[in-house]
Write an enzyme that holds these catalytic residues in place. Structure first.
Site, PDB file in Angstrom:
ATOM      1  N   GLU A  37       0.860  -1.183   0.000  1.00  0.00           N
ATOM      2  CA  GLU A  37       0.000   0.000   0.000  1.00  0.00           C
ATOM      3  C   GLU A  37       0.894   1.229   0.000  1.00  0.00           C
ATOM      4  O   GLU A  37       1.617   1.476   0.966  1.00  0.00           O
ATOM      5  CB  GLU A  37      -0.891  -0.038   1.251  1.00  0.00           C
ATOM      6  CG  GLU A  37      -1.691   1.215   1.505  1.00  0.00           C
ATOM      7  CD  GLU A  37      -2.303   1.222   2.916  1.00  0.00           C
ATOM      8  OE1 GLU A  37      -2.617   0.129   3.459  1.00  0.00           O
ATOM      9  OE2 GLU A  37      -2.466   2.319   3.472  1.00  0.00           O
ATOM     10  N   ARG A  41       1.102  10.109   1.127  1.00  0.00           N
ATOM     11  CA  ARG A  41       1.640  11.059   2.106  1.00  0.00           C
ATOM     12  C   ARG A  41       2.887  11.739   1.590  1.00  0.00           C
ATOM     13  O   ARG A  41       3.500  12.531   2.303  1.00  0.00           O
ATOM     14  CB  ARG A  41       1.983  10.337   3.420  1.00  0.00           C
ATOM     15  CG  ARG A  41       0.795   9.667   4.079  1.00  0.00           C
ATOM     16  CD  ARG A  41       1.196   8.973   5.386  1.00  0.00           C
ATOM     17  NE  ARG A  41       0.278   7.897   5.689  1.00  0.00           N
ATOM     18  CZ  ARG A  41       0.473   6.977   6.623  1.00  0.00           C
ATOM     19  NH1 ARG A  41       1.558   7.009   7.361  1.00  0.00           N
ATOM     20  NH2 ARG A  41      -0.415   6.028   6.838  1.00  0.00           N
ATOM     21  N   LYS A 125     -10.315  -1.958   7.294  1.00  0.00           N
ATOM     22  CA  LYS A 125      -9.046  -1.705   7.982  1.00  0.00           C
ATOM     23  C   LYS A 125      -9.366  -1.412   9.444  1.00  0.00           C
ATOM     24  O   LYS A 125     -10.276  -0.616   9.738  1.00  0.00           O
ATOM     25  CB  LYS A 125      -8.368  -0.511   7.319  1.00  0.00           C
ATOM     26  CG  LYS A 125      -7.133   0.020   8.031  1.00  0.00           C
ATOM     27  CD  LYS A 125      -6.458   1.086   7.169  1.00  0.00           C
ATOM     28  CE  LYS A 125      -5.438   1.892   7.957  1.00  0.00           C
ATOM     29  NZ  LYS A 125      -4.163   2.038   7.244  1.00  0.00           N
TER      30      LYS A 125
HETATM   31  C1  3PG Z   1      -1.069   2.980   8.509  1.00  0.00           C
HETATM   32  O1  3PG Z   1      -1.185   3.906   7.743  1.00  0.00           O
HETATM   33  O2  3PG Z   1      -1.692   1.926   8.396  1.00  0.00           O
HETATM   34  C2  3PG Z   1      -0.171   3.143   9.697  1.00  0.00           C
HETATM   35  O3  3PG Z   1       0.603   4.286   9.557  1.00  0.00           O
HETATM   36  C3  3PG Z   1       0.699   1.961   9.932  1.00  0.00           C
HETATM   37  O4  3PG Z   1       1.113   2.025  11.252  1.00  0.00           O
HETATM   38  P1  3PG Z   1       2.528   1.477  11.733  1.00  0.00           P
HETATM   39  O5  3PG Z   1       3.549   2.515  11.348  1.00  0.00           O
HETATM   40  O6  3PG Z   1       2.415   1.356  13.224  1.00  0.00           O
HETATM   41  O7  3PG Z   1       2.794   0.173  11.064  1.00  0.00           O
END
Ligand code: 3PG
Length: 210
Positions: A37, A41, A125
């Site tokens: 994914e 950003r 999600k």
């Molecule tokens: C996301 O966008 O799903 C999160 O930023 C992932 O979180 P993590 O950095 O704790 O894996």
């Protein structure tokens, strides 16, 4: 969704340079993960999605952090094969449906999950997973919602130390996270490290079939 469920782990990545995105996709694929994914950003995210579709056609690339309908349209135009949002709105859901984009909206409460299901979403999600009660919360929420066929992709705080607690849940179709390919490792070109992390994660996940 079936391809995500087969992968079991979906790297969540921030890419600063499209060429690095292509190298990352090749690295993940070779190490056993055929998907990621790409979060919207960074300014390079859409170019990276486009380049990956062109240059690594067997890889499944999605767009993440979809916050607006404009971003959904841009992701589809870039060739994103699935979309992920941190939350659920009927506006985003409608835009994804209109463009034919397989869409995974975020939900952490029963009400959010019901609203998403009412709009046709059964792949959700669960974000931020650890801060929302973690695997224990999902284990409690899943049984009452089971009749709707809802399945989850928890992300947020998932690491090698806790991934088994999520993947062992029947309601979890995949897990996501940034630990596989952290932004600094991508930017610094540390693809050997990313490949090693990937291989370890794939090995850990192989015990838990979706
Ligand atoms: C996301 O966008 O799903 C999160 O930023 C992932 O979180 P993590 O950095 O704790 O894996």
């Amino acid at each position: 969704m079936e391809r995500l469920a087969a992968a079991r782990i979906v790297p969540v990545v921030e890419i600063e340079d499209a060429a690095q995105g292509v190298e990352l996709a090749r690295t993940l694929l070779a190490a056993g993960l055929p998907t990621m994914e790409v979060t919207l950003r960074t300014p390079a995210a859409l170019d990276a999605i486009r380049a990956i579709r062109d240059e690594v056609p067997t890889f499944l690339v999605g767009a993440g952090t979809l916050l607006t309908t404009v971003q959904i349209d841009a992701a589809v135009a870039a060739g994103a094969q699935f979309g992920v949002a941190p939350g659920f709105t009927t506006t985003l859901s409608g835009a994804a449906a209109a463009s034919g984009l397989p869409f995974v909206p975020g939900a952490v409460t029963a009400s959010e999950m019901l609203a998403a299901a009412e709009n046709g979403h059964t792949y959700l999600k669960f974000f931020p997973a650890e801060l929302s009660g973690g695997a224990a919360a999902l284990a409690a929420l899943a049984p009452p919602l089971a009749a709707l066929g809802i399945r989850f992709m928890p992300t947020g705080g998932i690491r090698p130390s806790n991934l088994a607690s999520y993947l062992s849940l029947p309601s979890v179709f995949a897990i996501g996270g940034t630990w596989i390919a952290p932004r600094d490792q991508i930017t610094n070109g540390q693809f050997t490290i990313i490949a090693e992390t990937t291989r370890k994660a794939v090995a850990a996940a192989s015990a838990f079939v979706a």
